[in-house]
Design a protein around this motif. Structure first.
Motif, PDB file in Angstrom:
ATOM      1  N   ALA A  78      38.812 -12.083  25.810  1.00 14.06           N
ATOM      2  CA  ALA A  78      37.974 -13.031  25.069  1.00 14.06           C
ATOM      3  C   ALA A  78      36.805 -12.327  24.373  1.00 14.06           C
ATOM      4  CB  ALA A  78      37.442 -14.101  26.019  1.00 14.06           C
ATOM      5  N   SER A  79      36.760 -11.014  24.451  1.00 15.48           N
ATOM      6  CA  SER A  79      35.698 -10.199  23.835  1.00 15.48           C
ATOM      7  C   SER A  79      34.307 -10.515  24.383  1.00 15.48           C
ATOM      8  CB  SER A  79      35.715 -10.338  22.312  1.00 15.48           C
ATOM      9  OG  SER A  79      36.939  -9.880  21.790  1.00 15.48           O
ATOM     10  N   VAL A  80      34.244 -10.856  25.664  1.00 14.54           N
ATOM     11  CA  VAL A  80      32.965 -11.017  26.350  1.00 14.54           C
ATOM     12  C   VAL A  80      32.532  -9.664  26.909  1.00 14.54           C
ATOM     13  CG1 VAL A  80      31.815 -12.117  28.325  1.00 14.54           C
ATOM     14  CG2 VAL A  80      33.360 -13.457  26.867  1.00 14.54           C
ATOM     15  N   LEU A  81      33.496  -8.926  27.413  1.00 18.82           N
ATOM     16  CA  LEU A  81      33.298  -7.558  27.866  1.00 18.82           C
ATOM     17  C   LEU A  81      34.196  -6.650  27.036  1.00 18.82           C
ATOM     18  CD1 LEU A  81      33.475  -7.878  31.779  1.00 18.82           C
ATOM     19  CD2 LEU A  81      31.420  -7.539  30.404  1.00 18.82           C
ATOM     20  N   THR A  82      33.828  -5.384  26.985  1.00 14.89           N
ATOM     21  CA  THR A  82      34.672  -4.389  26.357  1.00 14.89           C
ATOM     22  C   THR A  82      34.798  -3.212  27.306  1.00 14.89           C
ATOM     23  OG1 THR A  82      35.070  -3.108  24.348  1.00 14.89           O
ATOM     24  CG2 THR A  82      32.791  -3.226  25.113  1.00 14.89           C
ATOM     25  N   ARG A  83      35.906  -2.505  27.206  1.00 13.35           N
ATOM     26  CA  ARG A  83      36.118  -1.296  27.995  1.00 13.35           C
ATOM     27  C   ARG A  83      35.702  -0.103  27.150  1.00 13.35           C
ATOM     28  NH1 ARG A  83      41.852  -2.083  30.970  1.00 13.35           N
ATOM     29  NH2 ARG A  83      41.322   0.031  31.608  1.00 13.35           N
ATOM     30  N   VAL A  84      34.872   0.739  27.731  1.00 15.28           N
ATOM     31  CA  VAL A  84      34.312   1.879  27.020  1.00 15.28           C
ATOM     32  C   VAL A  84      34.683   3.150  27.784  1.00 15.28           C
ATOM     33  CG1 VAL A  84      32.146   2.918  26.236  1.00 15.28           C
ATOM     34  CG2 VAL A  84      32.400   0.439  26.249  1.00 15.28           C
ATOM     35  N   PRO A  85      35.124   4.193  27.072  1.00 11.55           N
ATOM     36  CA  PRO A  85      35.423   5.444  27.776  1.00 11.55           C
ATOM     37  C   PRO A  85      34.182   5.993  28.475  1.00 11.55           C
ATOM     38  CG  PRO A  85      36.198   5.519  25.500  1.00 11.55           C
ATOM     39  CD  PRO A  85      35.370   4.280  25.639  1.00 11.55           C
ATOM     40  N   ALA A  86      34.400   6.521  29.658  1.00 15.71           N
ATOM     41  CA  ALA A  86      33.323   7.161  30.419  1.00 15.71           C
ATOM     42  C   ALA A  86      33.795   8.568  30.770  1.00 15.71           C
ATOM     43  CB  ALA A  86      33.016   6.336  31.667  1.00 15.71           C
ATOM     44  N   SER A  87      33.148   9.196  31.705  1.00 14.52           N
ATOM     45  CA  SER A  87      33.520  10.558  32.079  1.00 14.52           C
ATOM     46  C   SER A  87      34.950  10.592  32.614  1.00 14.52           C
ATOM     47  CB  SER A  87      32.548  11.097  33.129  1.00 14.52           C
ATOM     48  OG  SER A  87      32.609  10.308  34.294  1.00 14.52           O
ATOM     49  N   GLY A  88      35.628  11.678  32.328  1.00 16.86           N
ATOM     50  CA  GLY A  88      37.014  11.812  32.772  1.00 16.86           C
ATOM     51  C   GLY A  88      37.899  10.801  32.074  1.00 16.86           C
ATOM     52  N   LYS A  89      38.845  10.282  32.796  1.00 15.95           N
ATOM     53  CA  LYS A  89      39.775   9.293  32.225  1.00 15.95           C
ATOM     54  C   LYS A  89      39.331   7.869  32.541  1.00 15.95           C
ATOM     55  CE  LYS A  89      43.756  12.312  32.408  1.00 15.95           C
ATOM     56  NZ  LYS A  89      45.117  12.505  32.902  1.00 15.95           N
ATOM     57  N   ARG A  90      38.204   7.733  33.182  1.00 13.15           N
ATOM     58  CA  ARG A  90      37.704   6.419  33.596  1.00 13.15           C
ATOM     59  C   ARG A  90      37.172   5.639  32.411  1.00 13.15           C
ATOM     60  NH1 ARG A  90      39.559   5.968  38.691  1.00 13.15           N
ATOM     61  NH2 ARG A  90      39.019   7.758  39.943  1.00 13.15           N
ATOM     62  N   GLU A  91      37.183   4.338  32.573  1.00  8.80           N
ATOM     63  CA  GLU A  91      36.541   3.459  31.602  1.00  8.80           C
ATOM     64  C   GLU A  91      35.546   2.601  32.356  1.00  8.80           C
ATOM     65  OE1 GLU A  91      39.838   1.342  29.823  1.00  8.80           O
ATOM     66  OE2 GLU A  91      39.792   2.689  28.109  1.00  8.80           O
ATOM     67  N   VAL A  92      34.535   2.154  31.649  1.00 10.08           N
ATOM     68  CA  VAL A  92      33.559   1.243  32.217  1.00 10.08           C
ATOM     69  C   VAL A  92      33.529  -0.013  31.357  1.00 10.08           C
ATOM     70  CG1 VAL A  92      32.159   3.069  33.261  1.00 10.08           C
ATOM     71  CG2 VAL A  92      31.642   2.287  30.943  1.00 10.08           C
ATOM     72  N   TYR A  93      32.926  -1.050  31.889  1.00  7.86           N
ATOM     73  CA  TYR A  93      32.838  -2.329  31.192  1.00  7.86           C
ATOM     74  C   TYR A  93      31.420  -2.549  30.698  1.00  7.86           C
ATOM     75  CZ  TYR A  93      37.375  -3.179  33.221  1.00  7.86           C
ATOM     76  OH  TYR A  93      38.696  -3.069  33.562  1.00  7.86           O
ATOM     77  N   GLU A  94      31.302  -3.067  29.485  1.00  8.20           N
ATOM     78  CA  GLU A  94      29.999  -3.415  28.916  1.00  8.20           C
ATOM     79  C   GLU A  94      30.099  -4.780  28.258  1.00  8.20           C
ATOM     80  OE1 GLU A  94      28.660  -0.421  26.194  1.00  8.20           O
ATOM     81  OE2 GLU A  94      28.397   1.065  27.776  1.00  8.20           O
ATOM     82  N   LEU A  95      28.989  -5.481  28.271  1.00 10.81           N
ATOM     83  CA  LEU A  95      28.929  -6.757  27.561  1.00 10.81           C
ATOM     84  C   LEU A  95      28.961  -6.512  26.055  1.00 10.81           C
ATOM     85  CD1 LEU A  95      26.186  -8.343  29.778  1.00 10.81           C
ATOM     86  CD2 LEU A  95      28.455  -9.328  29.437  1.00 10.81           C
ATOM     87  N   THR A  96      29.671  -7.357  25.358  1.00  4.62           N
ATOM     88  CA  THR A  96      29.684  -7.331  23.895  1.00  4.62           C
ATOM     89  C   THR A  96      28.538  -8.213  23.396  1.00  4.62           C
ATOM     90  OG1 THR A  96      31.090  -9.284  23.769  1.00  4.62           O
ATOM     91  CG2 THR A  96      32.210  -7.125  23.886  1.00  4.62           C
ATOM     92  N   GLY A  97      28.376  -8.294  22.087  1.00  4.25           N
ATOM     93  CA  GLY A  97      27.396  -9.226  21.526  1.00  4.25           C
ATOM     94  C   GLY A  97      27.686 -10.649  21.970  1.00  4.25           C
ATOM     95  N   LYS A  98      28.956 -10.994  22.004  1.00  2.00           N
ATOM     96  CA  LYS A  98      29.372 -12.326  22.466  1.00  2.00           C
ATOM     97  C   LYS A  98      28.992 -12.521  23.933  1.00  2.00           C
ATOM     98  CE  LYS A  98      33.725 -14.958  22.380  1.00  2.00           C
ATOM     99  NZ  LYS A  98      35.158 -14.794  22.066  1.00  2.00           N
ATOM    100  N   GLY A  99      29.179 -11.487  24.733  1.00  2.00           N
ATOM    101  CA  GLY A  99      28.812 -11.565  26.144  1.00  2.00           C
ATOM    102  C   GLY A  99      27.315 -11.688  26.342  1.00  2.00           C
ATOM    103  N   LEU A 100      26.548 -10.969  25.536  1.00  2.00           N
ATOM    104  CA  LEU A 100      25.082 -11.051  25.635  1.00  2.00           C
ATOM    105  C   LEU A 100      24.581 -12.462  25.370  1.00  2.00           C
ATOM    106  CD1 LEU A 100      24.074  -7.722  23.857  1.00  2.00           C
ATOM    107  CD2 LEU A 100      23.942  -8.231  26.313  1.00  2.00           C
ATOM    108  N   GLU A 101      25.316 -13.218  24.579  1.00  2.00           N
ATOM    109  CA  GLU A 101      24.930 -14.602  24.287  1.00  2.00           C
ATOM    110  C   GLU A 101      25.027 -15.500  25.515  1.00  2.00           C
ATOM    111  OE1 GLU A 101      23.658 -15.922  21.442  1.00  2.00           O
ATOM    112  OE2 GLU A 101      23.607 -13.901  20.590  1.00  2.00           O
ATOM    113  N   LEU A 102      25.647 -15.012  26.590  1.00  2.62           N
ATOM    114  CA  LEU A 102      25.734 -15.788  27.835  1.00  2.62           C
ATOM    115  C   LEU A 102      24.468 -15.690  28.683  1.00  2.62           C
ATOM    116  CD1 LEU A 102      29.428 -15.098  28.862  1.00  2.62           C
ATOM    117  CD2 LEU A 102      28.413 -17.328  28.305  1.00  2.62           C
ATOM    118  N   TRP A 103      23.513 -14.834  28.300  1.00  2.00           N
ATOM    119  CA  TRP A 103      22.295 -14.695  29.099  1.00  2.00           C
ATOM    120  C   TRP A 103      21.605 -16.033  29.366  1.00  2.00           C
ATOM    121  CZ3 TRP A 103      20.253 -12.482  32.874  1.00  2.00           C
ATOM    122  CH2 TRP A 103      18.905 -12.665  33.177  1.00  2.00           C
ATOM    123  N   PRO A 104      21.390 -16.887  28.372  1.00  2.00           N
ATOM    124  CA  PRO A 104      20.716 -18.160  28.682  1.00  2.00           C
ATOM    125  C   PRO A 104      21.481 -19.004  29.704  1.00  2.00           C
ATOM    126  CG  PRO A 104      20.734 -17.769  26.315  1.00  2.00           C
ATOM    127  CD  PRO A 104      21.617 -16.729  26.928  1.00  2.00           C
TER     128      PRO A 104
END
Length: 181
Positions: free
Chosen positions: A64-90
């Motif tokens: 749903a593009s609330v989170l995105t997977r971003v490459p991190a060290s090695g072959k691992r990926e991490v999750y980050e909020l997208t702009g759409k996800g940031l809108e869930l703060w309120p």
């Protein structure tokens, strides 16, 4: 028998929103992403969520593009909020305040206090700084331990331990010791 994920026959925006964030654990995952949790294993450790359930919820949130997977060290990926996800703060903020008002643990007060990173003053319910009056954006919010947070000795996972120290929202928490995931 599990419930369906969709609200067929319901064409309203609230029903569509609940199809993305309305399942059990989902808003806690989003909350933790605001806290700075990025790694799969850290979500598991902090929430005590079954790995299969977390995989499913993360797939829904990334789909749903609330989170995105971003490459991190090695072959691992991490999750980050997208702009759409940031809108869930309120939403996260409002539900937290509602819970503190009606379902807070007895005695002790809130587990966490939100402060303006620029001057350290507490935020009002509308995220305005109580000192300078500015409306504080999520990237400028400092998460600090509140009086209702059990002591650091009670931290049974690395995320809880890290959150016993002031931490700016959206800043990645340090990895759990021995947990590269």
């Amino acid at each position: 028998m599990s419930l369906p994920r969709d609200y067929s026959g319901q064409g309203c925006a609230l029903a569509r929103s609940l199809e993305v964030v309305g399942e059990r654990w989902t808003l806690l995952i989003v909350r933790d992403a605001f806290f700075g949790v990025r790694r799969f294993g850290d979500f598991v450790a902090h929430l005590g969520i079954p790995r299969a359930v977390l995989s499913d919820r993360l797939a829904t949130l990334t789909g749903a593009s609330v989170l995105t997977r971003v490459p991190a060290s090695g072959k691992r990926e991490v999750y980050e909020l997208t702009g759409k996800g940031l809108e869930l703060w309120p939403v996260i903020r409002a539900l937290t305040l509602w819970g503190e008002q009606f379902y807070a643990p007895e005695g002790g007060g809130p587990r966490r206090i939100l402060r303006h990173a620029a001057d350290g003053a507490a935020l009002a319910a509308d995220d305005r700084c109580t000192r300078c009056g500015v409306l504080v954006g999520v990237r400028d919010i400092l998460l600090t331990p509140g009086p209702g947070l059990p002591g650091p000795d009670s931290a049974d996972d690395p995320v809880t331990a890290a959150l016993h120290h002031p931490h700016r929202l959206l800043s990645t928490l340090p990895p759990a010791k021995g947990n590269p995931s």
